[in-house]
Design a protein around this motif. Structure first.
Motif, mmCIF file in Angstrom:
data_model
loop_
_atom_site.group_PDB
_atom_site.id
_atom_site.type_symbol
_atom_site.label_atom_id
_atom_site.label_comp_id
_atom_site.label_asym_id
_atom_site.label_seq_id
_atom_site.Cartn_x
_atom_site.Cartn_y
_atom_site.Cartn_z
ATOM 1 N N MET C 1 67.356 -78.259 -32.204
ATOM 2 C CA MET C 1 66.887 -78.641 -33.491
ATOM 3 C C MET C 1 67.982 -77.670 -34.569
ATOM 4 S SD MET C 1 64.211 -80.696 -34.365
ATOM 5 C CE MET C 1 64.665 -81.840 -32.852
ATOM 6 N N PRO C 2 68.719 -78.452 -35.407
ATOM 7 C CA PRO C 2 69.507 -77.797 -36.401
ATOM 8 C C PRO C 2 68.607 -76.940 -37.232
ATOM 9 C CG PRO C 2 69.661 -80.130 -36.920
ATOM 10 C CD PRO C 2 68.863 -79.673 -35.578
ATOM 11 N N ARG C 69 70.563 -72.407 -33.768
ATOM 12 C CA ARG C 69 69.605 -73.542 -33.615
ATOM 13 C C ARG C 69 68.269 -72.971 -33.551
ATOM 14 N NH1 ARG C 69 72.539 -77.804 -32.938
ATOM 15 N NH2 ARG C 69 71.141 -79.422 -32.306
ATOM 16 N N VAL C 70 67.085 -73.669 -33.676
ATOM 17 C CA VAL C 70 65.939 -73.388 -33.759
ATOM 18 C C VAL C 70 64.797 -74.113 -32.854
ATOM 19 C CG1 VAL C 70 65.922 -72.315 -35.933
ATOM 20 C CG2 VAL C 70 65.403 -74.797 -35.841
ATOM 21 N N SER C 71 64.015 -73.626 -32.126
ATOM 22 C CA SER C 71 63.018 -74.437 -31.355
ATOM 23 C C SER C 71 61.774 -74.953 -32.058
ATOM 24 C CB SER C 71 62.872 -73.699 -30.030
ATOM 25 O OG SER C 71 61.981 -72.734 -30.581
ATOM 26 N N GLY C 72 60.993 -75.802 -31.403
ATOM 27 C CA GLY C 72 59.727 -76.047 -31.723
ATOM 28 C C GLY C 72 58.893 -74.844 -32.011
ATOM 29 N N ARG D 184 58.549 -84.571 -27.285
ATOM 30 C CA ARG D 184 59.158 -85.418 -26.935
ATOM 31 C C ARG D 184 60.557 -85.733 -27.546
ATOM 32 N NH1 ARG D 184 55.072 -89.873 -28.501
ATOM 33 N NH2 ARG D 184 54.988 -88.507 -30.081
ATOM 34 N N VAL D 185 60.544 -85.847 -28.858
ATOM 35 C CA VAL D 185 62.066 -85.953 -29.650
ATOM 36 C C VAL D 185 62.841 -84.930 -29.319
ATOM 37 C CG1 VAL D 185 63.209 -86.094 -31.767
ATOM 38 C CG2 VAL D 185 60.715 -87.123 -31.477
ATOM 39 N N GLU D 186 62.530 -83.554 -29.269
ATOM 40 C CA GLU D 186 63.337 -82.465 -28.854
ATOM 41 C C GLU D 186 63.696 -82.636 -27.541
ATOM 42 O OE1 GLU D 186 62.373 -77.612 -29.373
ATOM 43 O OE2 GLU D 186 60.969 -78.918 -29.953
ATOM 44 N N ARG D 187 62.911 -82.804 -26.611
ATOM 45 C CA ARG D 187 63.743 -83.067 -25.093
ATOM 46 C C ARG D 187 64.594 -84.122 -25.209
ATOM 47 N NH1 ARG D 187 59.150 -84.647 -22.554
ATOM 48 N NH2 ARG D 187 58.169 -82.608 -23.089
ATOM 49 N N GLN D 188 64.481 -85.362 -25.934
ATOM 50 C CA GLN D 188 65.142 -86.391 -25.810
ATOM 51 C C GLN D 188 66.644 -85.821 -26.496
ATOM 52 O OE1 GLN D 188 64.420 -88.851 -24.203
ATOM 53 N NE2 GLN D 188 66.156 -90.392 -24.722
ATOM 54 N N LEU D 189 66.394 -85.261 -27.485
ATOM 55 C CA LEU D 189 67.961 -84.941 -28.222
ATOM 56 C C LEU D 189 68.680 -83.856 -27.240
ATOM 57 C CD1 LEU D 189 66.503 -84.275 -31.839
ATOM 58 C CD2 LEU D 189 67.882 -85.930 -31.007
#
Lengths: 198, 198, 198, 198
Positions: C1-2, C69-72, D184-189
């Protein structure tokens, strides 16, 4: 001048205005459906003003998307538009708390009219900078919607003194006309790809 | 440090300040033109403060456009400016609700004076980082407007005690002087293209 | 994730918090210097909280500048920090309006302590994602300042019950320690140029 | 239309909503722990709404990260979502100030339900624009969480009339389900790198 900060600042101001009106919503005095229903006219007016500010943000978004740079004069034309939009929460509250008397209802229309004129000034300032051959010029076309809106606001203000509900009905009509976003610019951007990608 | 977040944060704070003042606007007690007229001095003071915050945003925009990076010291110089600007809604409300007595009118001027000094400090911090040969240095020139404004604020604060309307007239004059955005930087950016594009 | 939207959202929330406190400032009851002086403790507390939020924004700015970058998980660590910061206006108002009684003064310290722990959690989450060999790791060093602050907050909370002015003095001391922005990251960024430019 | 301003505007509105609720927090009447404890239910409700708005921001962040461009219809679908979210502070205040009576507790759930439906509409509008073969389609999968949430909101609204604490417990449960961000989106990205880097 690049247009980034103009967009960011306008986004900020409109985002604040659209949410600040929530602060005007009084919590119902009781906890019954009837108490909530008593606040319904205020809630519906909030919805109307929310839609109006949404329309302005939407059209502002489309308008700026078609230009590449902004001048000092444009910055002030934009602040002028934001000034009138900033009076929307004030006039919304005045009109709805007193349950739509003639003068506050007319003043609500006057603020909307002034905002629409300010938008025209901003559009003209941008058009002058972009030139007659620009994508913006082609995208805007004859701007029939803008001209009709101005006339309808005047009609609404006048009708507010005859019958306030008629005045309000005209304001709602203008909002409905604009709910369809300004597809002209969008179409133009699609058919004539951005200069950078040419 | 890149300047992006400094601009975004300043845009956010100024956007909030410029709209937060709307919350200070009391809804007129009645629903007549007379009731609205009674709030007119408050509305006009709101307009004056709106213009002042607009001027600061405009000049901040031009100032930052001429620099490429910011230091830790600049971040604090910027926060210092934002602090004084954040007192504008407070002093506007104190002055206008009591209908312009001497001391609140002078305090309004003191806040404006402090903001203008904070702006000078920010400008100096940026100039020191950019150097004497920078575009910013060339763009700012001798900064006559800045110096005259500082003098006029002092004059206005003094006059507020003699005649509050004279004091207010001076504040309005300074706003009018600055309404023309700082074209120096804009001109400089046009004639000397940005380093990245050289 | 940006990281762009994380920065923009945090900028937005901190900008609102730092200005929302102005709404808590009551307009002085009278129009004399004495009436303004009566509000001085409230104004000074506003200044203290303004500086604290400015420090957090500044350090947040430096912290995020060192990551790419950053994670969830980081998004939630960041929201957790913003939650505690959002209680600053509330605890500022409770403490200053009642003129600094023991419990509200201690609660103000507890909110500051919780925010500093939330900042440490965010920092740890970012460090884990970046790794031990990262620029962020090198930039932060042993984080003496962070550890001392946590101890001082605990001291201040305790002292608030013995003598509220001593408690407040400790809070002011921590603010002064941090007023110097976190130059470690800045220095690191200067000596070790960004990956993109390598 | 590029998605930048849509993200910036949404960030602004959600940032304001999440902090505006602090203004609803009344300063405790006294200065004792007991006075603070009296406000605890309000503080906990604030925490719940903070988490809900945080979830929406988080999911919005993930959703938009997977798309590249937005249409005019998407702008309105987004404004529609923001409208329902903007009613969260209002319904939070109504529910918590009266200490959780049935109808305001149900209305709180109705606002959450409407926001979740608005989110589904936005998701559907984006999916239609991106197509069945898009990364977004792959990332979302069967959206079990979204469907369960909608059912649980309905359950919560019903239970609010039987036992308000059961209703609230359901709302808290939904929040806990979503606290884990939409990986889900994060993994996909991560697995399918962005088109620009291909």
């Amino acid at each position: 001048m690049p247009k980034g900060r103009l967009e960011a600042f306008s986004d900020g101001v409109i985002a604040i205005l659209i949410t600040i009106m929530v602060l005007e919503l009084h919590i119902p005095a009781g906890t019954s459906w009837h108490a909530l229903g008593h606040e319904l006219p205020v809630l519906l007016t909030y919805l109307l003003s929310f839609v109006y500010l949404g329309i302005y943000w939407n059209n502002h978004h489309h308008l700026l998307a078609a230009v590449s740079r902004v001048s000092g004069a444009t910055l002030w034309a934009n602040l002028h538009l934001l000034f009138w939009l900033s009076l929307v929460p004030f006039s919304t509250a005045w009109m709805s708390e007193h349950r739509f008397p003639s003068i506050p209802t007319a003043v609500y229309g006057i603020v909307l009219l002034a905002a629409s004129i300010a938008y025209l000034i901003l559009q003209t300032a941008l058009l002058r900078a972009e030139g007659e051959q620009s994508r913006l010029r082609a995208a805007l076309g004859s701007d029939v919607k803008g001209k009709i809106s101005t006339l309808l606001y005047c009609l609404g203000i006048g009708l507010a003194f005859a019958d306030r509900w008629l005045g309000l009905a005209v304001y709602v009509t203008v909002a409905l006309i604009w709910l369809v976003p300004d597809r002209r610019v969008e179409r133009q951007l699609t058919t004539a790809p951005a200069e950078s990608s040419q």
